[in-house]
Structure formats: C-alpha cells, structure tokens
Design a protein around this motif. Structure first.
Motif, PDB file in Angstrom:
ATOM      1  N   GLY A 263       0.794  -1.210   0.000  1.00  0.00           N
ATOM      2  CA  GLY A 263       0.000   0.000   0.000  1.00  0.00           C
ATOM      3  C   GLY A 263       0.836   1.273   0.000  1.00  0.00           C
ATOM      4  N   ARG A 264       2.147   1.157  -0.260  1.00  0.00           N
ATOM      5  CA  ARG A 264       3.061   2.295  -0.197  1.00  0.00           C
ATOM      6  C   ARG A 264       3.843   2.503  -1.485  1.00  0.00           C
ATOM      7  NH1 ARG A 264       7.255   1.540   3.728  1.00  0.00           N
ATOM      8  NH2 ARG A 264       7.130  -0.681   3.286  1.00  0.00           N
ATOM      9  N   GLY A 265       3.534   1.731  -2.506  1.00  0.00           N
ATOM     10  CA  GLY A 265       4.277   1.869  -3.753  1.00  0.00           C
ATOM     11  C   GLY A 265       5.675   1.309  -3.687  1.00  0.00           C
ATOM     12  N   VAL A 266       5.888   0.316  -2.816  1.00  0.00           N
ATOM     13  CA  VAL A 266       7.216  -0.240  -2.612  1.00  0.00           C
ATOM     14  C   VAL A 266       7.353  -1.654  -3.168  1.00  0.00           C
ATOM     15  CG1 VAL A 266       8.876  -0.985  -0.847  1.00  0.00           C
ATOM     16  CG2 VAL A 266       7.663   1.183  -0.583  1.00  0.00           C
ATOM     17  N   CYS A 267       6.317  -2.484  -2.989  1.00  0.00           N
ATOM     18  CA  CYS A 267       6.477  -3.915  -3.277  1.00  0.00           C
ATOM     19  C   CYS A 267       6.246  -4.285  -4.736  1.00  0.00           C
ATOM     20  CB  CYS A 267       5.557  -4.738  -2.384  1.00  0.00           C
ATOM     21  SG  CYS A 267       3.796  -4.632  -2.794  1.00  0.00           S
ATOM     22  N   GLY A 268       5.484  -3.502  -5.492  1.00  0.00           N
ATOM     23  CA  GLY A 268       5.222  -3.811  -6.894  1.00  0.00           C
ATOM     24  C   GLY A 268       4.065  -4.748  -7.123  1.00  0.00           C
ATOM     25  N   GLU A 269       3.383  -5.164  -6.078  1.00  0.00           N
ATOM     26  CA  GLU A 269       2.320  -6.158  -6.197  1.00  0.00           C
ATOM     27  C   GLU A 269       1.131  -5.629  -7.012  1.00  0.00           C
ATOM     28  OE1 GLU A 269       0.977 -10.121  -5.264  1.00  0.00           O
ATOM     29  OE2 GLU A 269       2.914  -9.114  -5.050  1.00  0.00           O
ATOM     30  N   CYS A 270       0.820  -4.336  -6.898  1.00  0.00           N
ATOM     31  CA  CYS A 270      -0.368  -3.786  -7.576  1.00  0.00           C
ATOM     32  C   CYS A 270      -0.034  -3.146  -8.915  1.00  0.00           C
ATOM     33  CB  CYS A 270      -1.076  -2.779  -6.665  1.00  0.00           C
ATOM     34  SG  CYS A 270      -0.108  -1.280  -6.331  1.00  0.00           S
ATOM     35  N   ARG A 271       1.051  -3.546  -9.515  1.00  0.00           N
ATOM     36  CA  ARG A 271       1.453  -2.984 -10.812  1.00  0.00           C
ATOM     37  C   ARG A 271       0.430  -3.339 -11.885  1.00  0.00           C
ATOM     38  NH1 ARG A 271       7.544  -3.674 -13.271  1.00  0.00           N
ATOM     39  NH2 ARG A 271       7.270  -2.523 -15.232  1.00  0.00           N
ATOM     40  N   LEU A 272      -0.042  -2.329 -12.604  1.00  0.00           N
ATOM     41  CA  LEU A 272      -1.002  -2.512 -13.682  1.00  0.00           C
ATOM     42  C   LEU A 272      -0.416  -1.986 -14.985  1.00  0.00           C
ATOM     43  CD1 LEU A 272      -4.291  -1.303 -11.928  1.00  0.00           C
ATOM     44  CD2 LEU A 272      -3.489  -3.663 -12.214  1.00  0.00           C
ATOM     45  N   THR A 273      -0.882  -2.566 -16.094  1.00  0.00           N
ATOM     46  CA  THR A 273      -0.434  -2.131 -17.414  1.00  0.00           C
ATOM     47  C   THR A 273      -1.282  -0.961 -17.893  1.00  0.00           C
ATOM     48  OG1 THR A 273       0.340  -4.347 -17.991  1.00  0.00           O
ATOM     49  CG2 THR A 273      -0.098  -2.833 -19.817  1.00  0.00           C
ATOM     50  N   VAL A 274      -0.616   0.077 -18.347  1.00  0.00           N
ATOM     51  CA  VAL A 274      -1.277   1.275 -18.857  1.00  0.00           C
ATOM     52  C   VAL A 274      -1.297   1.230 -20.382  1.00  0.00           C
ATOM     53  CG1 VAL A 274      -1.178   3.801 -19.001  1.00  0.00           C
ATOM     54  CG2 VAL A 274      -0.606   2.647 -16.850  1.00  0.00           C
ATOM     55  N   ARG A 275      -2.488   1.406 -20.946  1.00  0.00           N
ATOM     56  CA  ARG A 275      -2.616   1.422 -22.414  1.00  0.00           C
ATOM     57  C   ARG A 275      -2.571   2.835 -22.982  1.00  0.00           C
ATOM     58  NH1 ARG A 275      -6.998  -2.909 -24.778  1.00  0.00           N
ATOM     59  NH2 ARG A 275      -6.070  -4.823 -23.934  1.00  0.00           N
ATOM     60  N   GLY A 276      -2.939   3.815 -22.153  1.00  0.00           N
ATOM     61  CA  GLY A 276      -2.934   5.177 -22.653  1.00  0.00           C
ATOM     62  C   GLY A 276      -3.089   6.186 -21.540  1.00  0.00           C
ATOM     63  N   GLY A 277      -2.490   7.347 -21.741  1.00  0.00           N
ATOM     64  CA  GLY A 277      -2.579   8.416 -20.756  1.00  0.00           C
ATOM     65  C   GLY A 277      -1.308   8.525 -19.931  1.00  0.00           C
ATOM     66  N   PRO A 278      -0.919   9.744 -19.555  1.00  0.00           N
ATOM     67  CA  PRO A 278       0.295   9.955 -18.754  1.00  0.00           C
ATOM     68  C   PRO A 278       0.065   9.587 -17.294  1.00  0.00           C
ATOM     69  CG  PRO A 278      -0.799  12.040 -19.135  1.00  0.00           C
ATOM     70  CD  PRO A 278      -1.571  11.021 -19.923  1.00  0.00           C
ATOM     71  N   VAL A 279       1.158   9.186 -16.624  1.00  0.00           N
ATOM     72  CA  VAL A 279       1.085   8.723 -15.232  1.00  0.00           C
ATOM     73  C   VAL A 279       1.857   9.662 -14.315  1.00  0.00           C
ATOM     74  CG1 VAL A 279       1.603   6.832 -13.647  1.00  0.00           C
ATOM     75  CG2 VAL A 279       0.883   6.324 -15.994  1.00  0.00           C
ATOM     76  N   ASP A 280       1.247   9.994 -13.192  1.00  0.00           N
ATOM     77  CA  ASP A 280       1.917  10.735 -12.116  1.00  0.00           C
ATOM     78  C   ASP A 280       2.500   9.689 -11.172  1.00  0.00           C
ATOM     79  OD1 ASP A 280       2.735  12.300 -10.013  1.00  0.00           O
ATOM     80  OD2 ASP A 280       0.721  12.918  -9.406  1.00  0.00           O
ATOM     81  N   HIS A 281       3.759   9.312 -11.400  1.00  0.00           N
ATOM     82  CA  HIS A 281       4.396   8.233 -10.628  1.00  0.00           C
ATOM     83  C   HIS A 281       4.747   8.719  -9.222  1.00  0.00           C
ATOM     84  CE1 HIS A 281       4.702   5.416 -13.951  1.00  0.00           C
ATOM     85  NE2 HIS A 281       5.164   6.394 -14.721  1.00  0.00           N
ATOM     86  N   ARG A 282       4.227   8.019  -8.205  1.00  0.00           N
ATOM     87  CA  ARG A 282       4.519   8.364  -6.815  1.00  0.00           C
ATOM     88  C   ARG A 282       5.095   7.178  -6.054  1.00  0.00           C
ATOM     89  NH1 ARG A 282      -0.657  12.090  -4.957  1.00  0.00           N
ATOM     90  NH2 ARG A 282      -0.766  13.372  -6.843  1.00  0.00           N
ATOM     91  N   ASP A 283       5.462   6.141  -6.779  1.00  0.00           N
ATOM     92  CA  ASP A 283       5.985   4.928  -6.151  1.00  0.00           C
ATOM     93  C   ASP A 283       7.499   4.994  -6.034  1.00  0.00           C
ATOM     94  OD1 ASP A 283       7.362   3.095  -8.491  1.00  0.00           O
ATOM     95  OD2 ASP A 283       5.810   4.433  -9.262  1.00  0.00           O
ATOM     96  N   SER A 284       8.067   4.019  -5.347  1.00  0.00           N
ATOM     97  CA  SER A 284       9.518   3.880  -5.272  1.00  0.00           C
ATOM     98  C   SER A 284       9.945   2.511  -5.786  1.00  0.00           C
ATOM     99  CB  SER A 284      10.006   4.077  -3.833  1.00  0.00           C
ATOM    100  OG  SER A 284       9.359   3.173  -2.955  1.00  0.00           O
ATOM    101  N   TYR A 285       9.126   1.913  -6.651  1.00  0.00           N
ATOM    102  CA  TYR A 285       9.393   0.576  -7.175  1.00  0.00           C
ATOM    103  C   TYR A 285       9.929   0.618  -8.603  1.00  0.00           C
ATOM    104  CZ  TYR A 285       8.618  -4.267  -8.606  1.00  0.00           C
ATOM    105  OH  TYR A 285       8.796  -5.544  -9.075  1.00  0.00           O
ATOM    106  N   LEU A 286       9.276   1.366  -9.477  1.00  0.00           N
ATOM    107  CA  LEU A 286       9.687   1.412 -10.876  1.00  0.00           C
ATOM    108  C   LEU A 286      11.016   2.139 -11.038  1.00  0.00           C
ATOM    109  CD1 LEU A 286       6.287   2.336 -12.578  1.00  0.00           C
ATOM    110  CD2 LEU A 286       7.357   0.085 -12.488  1.00  0.00           C
ATOM    111  N   THR A 287      11.801   1.686 -11.988  1.00  0.00           N
ATOM    112  CA  THR A 287      13.030   2.387 -12.327  1.00  0.00           C
ATOM    113  C   THR A 287      12.692   3.602 -13.193  1.00  0.00           C
ATOM    114  OG1 THR A 287      13.400   1.149 -14.375  1.00  0.00           O
ATOM    115  CG2 THR A 287      14.264   0.189 -12.329  1.00  0.00           C
ATOM    116  N   ASP A 288      13.663   4.492 -13.348  1.00  0.00           N
ATOM    117  CA  ASP A 288      13.450   5.662 -14.204  1.00  0.00           C
ATOM    118  C   ASP A 288      13.128   5.246 -15.632  1.00  0.00           C
ATOM    119  OD1 ASP A 288      13.886   7.380 -12.094  1.00  0.00           O
ATOM    120  OD2 ASP A 288      15.995   7.747 -12.592  1.00  0.00           O
TER     121      ASP A 288
END
Length: 313
Positions: A263-288
């Motif tokens: 629930g903190r954007g750390v584990c990556g468990e809730c990662r979803l695939t985006v088909r369209g639209g920009p994302v405001d990334h607030r997690d610490s899981y994804l790489t740049d």
C-alpha cells in the motif's frame, strides 16, 4: 492472502512515545520461515486492508517475528489497530518478502536510517554481524525519538554514528559517500525527502545507480492530485477517481480484484499495465527507465497526470 500465516501476539512494548514493538509467535511453537535482511510482512488489520512492516529480528530460522509500528494519527487506521493489539490476539500476515535485501558480494555496506526507517536497517545490521560483513551506520532521529537505538548501539559499537539534526547527519554522510571503498553498496531508509536527498548526493559523488538501494517508509501522497477517469480497456467501463481516493481503492470499489501488499508503492504487487494516458508516478518501485516507458502504474499510490487513463483491465 492465500498463503497467509496466522500468528499470535507474544508480547509488546513501547520503544518511544509513538513506536510500539510487537512480537509474533507461531501458536504451535514452530520455527517461522527464514527471510533476507530488509524483508517486510503485510499485516491484515481489516478485511482487505493491509499495512507492511519491516521485520527487525533474527532472519535465520526465527522463533518469532518482530515489527515496530509508529502510530500515525492521520493514517487509515492500521497503525492504531496495531497499537491496540493485546497478548494472545491472532494476527494474519503474508510470508516475508524483500525488495531491500543486502548485496552479499558487496565489499562494504553503508547503512543510513532516518526515524522509523531504522527498522529494515536493523535487520541489515543483524545480518552483517552474523555474516561478518564490513559495514557502518548513520542513524538520524528526532531528540527523544530513537526506536531500537540500544540494540543498534550494542550490535554496531563504534560503527554507529547517531545524528539528532540534519546538519549532523550530513556532516557524516557527505564524507562517507566520498571515502567509501570501491564495491561499497549504499542502503537508505527514511522519509522520502531524505531518500531523495541521499540518492542525489550519491549520484553527484559518482555512485553507480546499481550500488544505491532505498526504501522510503512513506511513499508519495495517495491523494491530493486532480480527479481523473480510469477506463478499463477490456470492458469499456469508465471509473471516476476522485482526488481523495486512490486508484486501487476505486478499482476495488468497482469489484476489480487487484492484488496489493504494501500500500506504499514499494512492493510492486499492484502494478497494472497502462494502455494510454500519462502517469503521475509516486511509487519507489519502478526504475526511471520503466517510468519513461509510461506503460505501468502502481495503483496504490500513483495517479493519472491528466484527466484520463486507460488500463489493461
């Protein structure tokens, strides 16, 4: 949690004014699963609601799991629930998992902790002592609010530096970043602002990104962004996500079964695939690089950066 463990509260104690340690045992007395240093467990505090807490005790064939919970009056209620647990209560948890494990081949480990971020760093220290690894620690905390300081002092000896101010912290961290031997790995856990500042300083000092490891104990704000519409591409359904609710909660209210642990954007468990639209990334899981691709979102904390977002759901 299909692979959940059901443990009982063996004992509790207050480490400082707002941090409570909770020790969990197997009700049958069985040895619990071992885990890498820096691991956390997801604790279910209400049906469908889980908070993640770092394990602070021994990691090899442990007889019990220990976590330390800081009371967050402005939180969703999980920390208050934890502070009200009594000896004998049953607690449902996930098996341990880690995105913040030490690199066993590192020549030296530079460990930086801020406040309650000391919990995974304590686990790292236990492993470093057990396996006789080279390490040093800088622990920053507010005056009178230093959970686990006694244990850290006993384990580290003169390898621990304590800083009760930002100035004292940087007086020690800046030269440490400059003098650390080739092959050193840096680990930092604390407020997101501290993690960002240390990461930037390490980059400026020439540290390769692969030798810098971080885990903020609080991710970016879940709410506070602009309301947006999430379109579920497979069904064509459109969901309104208000500014005061997370994407994950909006999906669950609709009945979507989206897995989640921290629930903190750390584990990556809730990662979803985006088909369209920009994302405001607030997690610490994804790489740049993964963020630049724009095809993933951590539903628990991240949001749309525009009015619409299309998901592969």
């Amino acid at each position: 949690m299909s692979d959940e463990l059901k443990l009982v509260v063996a004992r509790t104690r207050m480490l400082c004014a707002d941090v409570r340690e909770i020790v969990l045992d197997d009700p049958t007395g069985a040895i619990l699963p071992s885990f890498p240093a820096g691991s956390h467990i997801a604790v279910e505090w209400f049906p469908g609601q889980r908070n993640s807490y770092s394990l602070t005790g021994p990691s090899v064939e442990p007889e019990r799991y220990s976590i330390s919970v800081r009371l967050d009056p402005a939180g969703r209620g999980g920390s208050r629930w934890a502070h009200e647990l009594r000896v004998g209560d049953t607690v449902r948890i996930s098996p341990p998992r880690s995105e913040f494990a030490p690199v066993a081949t590192a020549r030296h480990h530079l460990l930086l902790a801020g406040g309650i971020g000391v919990t995974p760093i304590l686990s790292h220290v236990r492993a470093a002592v057990l396996w006789r690894r080279s390490f040093e620690v800088v622990y920053a905390h507010r005056s009178g609010a230093a959970p686990h300081l006694d244990e850290m002092s006993a384990l580290c000896g003169d390898r621990l530096t304590v800083a009760e101010s930002r100035e004292r912290f940087w007086e020690n961290v800046t030269p440490a970043l400059a003098r650390s031997p080739l092959g050193t790995h840096l680990y930092v856990c604390g407020p997101a602002s501290m993690v960002d500042a240390v990461t930037a300083a390490a980059t400026a000092a020439g540290w390769p990104s692969g030798r810098v490891h971080s885990e903020p104990f609080a991710a970016g704000a879940v709410t506070g962004g602009t309301a947006f519409t999430a379109r579920l591409a497979r069904s064509g359904i459109e969901l309104a996500v208000a500014s005061d609710i997370s994407l994950l909660d909006a999906l669950r209210e609709h009945g979507a079964q989206v897995p989640s642990l921290c629930g903190r954007g750390v584990c990556g468990e809730c990662r979803l695939t985006v088909r369209g639209g920009p994302v405001d990334h607030r997690d610490s899981y994804l790489t740049d690089d993964e963020r630049d691709l724009g095809d993933s979102i951590m539903a628990c904390v991240s949001r749309a950066a525009a009015t619409h977002l299309e998901l592969d759901l």
